[in-house]
Every structure is written in C-alpha cells, then in structure tokens.
Write a protein that holds these residues in place. Structure first.
Motif, PDB file in Angstrom:
ATOM      1  N   ILE A 235       0.777  -1.084  -0.183  1.00 51.94           N
ATOM      2  CA  ILE A 235       0.069   0.066   0.338  1.00 51.94           C
ATOM      3  C   ILE A 235       0.955   1.193   0.300  1.00 51.94           C
TER       4      ILE A 235
ATOM      5  N   VAL B 123      -4.078   6.978   0.344  1.00 53.64           N
ATOM      6  CA  VAL B 123      -3.733   5.848  -0.431  1.00 53.64           C
ATOM      7  C   VAL B 123      -3.862   6.241  -1.807  1.00 53.64           C
TER       8      VAL B 123
ATOM      9  N   PHE C  84       1.062   5.551   0.141  1.00 53.67           N
ATOM     10  CA  PHE C  84       0.338   6.706   0.544  1.00 53.67           C
ATOM     11  C   PHE C  84       1.280   7.875   0.127  1.00 53.67           C
TER      12      PHE C  84
END
Length: 161
Positions: free
Chosen positions: A78, A85, A80
């Motif tokens: 993931i 995100v 960011f």
C-alpha cells in the motif's frame, strides 16, 4: 436506401455505446481488500493493523510529497502520498479482492462479466496480458489486472501514469 441508412445509424449507435461502456468503472469500485483509493493511513491501520514493514521517502519519481510504502507480508503493498492511499497491490491470493469479487488466482475470463470491456488491454507472446479499467472521474485512476495464461496474477488499484 432508408433501411441502409437506418441500419448504419443503428450500428453507429451500437459502436458508440460499446466504446462508452469501455470507458470507466465506478469510483467506488477502485478498492482492494476493503481499502479504497484515497483512504487514510489511519483507516488502513484500523483494518489491518501495523504493516510488517514500512518506508518513507520525499523524492519519489512519480509522487510529490511524503511517500510512504507499507507492506503486509510478501503479497500486499500500500502506497500513501501525504497520508492518503494512491496505490494498493496484491500479488497472491491473500484475501484481497475488489468490491465486484475479483481476486488473484481467478480466471481472467470473468473480468469481462464483472467489469465489461477494459479501457485498455494488451497481450504479449509469453502468455502475459493486462486489462485496465479507468474510473468515472479520472483517466489515470483505476484497476489494473495482470494475467498470465488466463489467470489473474496481480491486482493494482490507484493512480497510474
């Protein structure tokens, strides 16, 4: 002659409808493992807890600002930017799925029934292919399915160049 013109008009309408259907998926569909595009890092942590590893940089070639990468095991990443995100990736059947139910390991042939015609797709000679579905609101945000020999091998949601 009227039948020919009428038939041509019908075919043009059908062609435009087909092209439009390939244009986008809903913004809410750009989610993987329950993590929607632009979710906060606090939200992700409330679902999955602390990542198994984390790194932060300020000089990423694609994203300006503070870019943080979280990994959950070896198959979920993931990314960011400034706490929101911009990318989620699954590279194994780890429980991450899209809201429509697509997951790694699934037959790629179901993508057509789940999402319709991809915005962009490509296949090479090595049995590898991908299908990209853009969102309603941006041509650069969407879902990308990478496949090999007719099986989904990677799912990525978020911003693409």
């Amino acid at each position: 002659m009227k039948k020919l013109i009428s038939s041509m008009a019908f075919l043009m309408t059908l062609l435009v409808a087909t092209i439009c259907s390939a244009e986008s998926v809903s913004d809410s569909e750009v989610s993987l493992g329950g993590i929607p595009y632009q979710a906060s890092s606090d939200y992700v942590q409330s679902i999955y807890g602390r990542p198994s590893s984390s790194s932060t940089t300020y000089d990423h070639p694609l994203f300006p600002g503070r870019v943080t990468t979280w990994k959950y095991g070896s198959s979920s990443i993931i990314i960011f930017v400034n706490g929101s995100v911009v990318h989620v990736s699954a590279t194994a059947n780890n429980g991450f799925a899209t809201p429509a139910g697509a997951y790694v390991g699934m037959k790629a042939s179901v993508l057509q029934s789940l999402y319709g015609t991809p915005t962009h797709q490509e296949q090479n000679k090595n049995g590898r292919s991908y299908a990209f579905y853009r969102t309603e609101s941006s041509e650069y945000v969407g879902i990308r399915f990478d496949c090999k020999n007719g099986i989904i091998t990677d799912i990525n949601i978020g911003a693409f160049d």
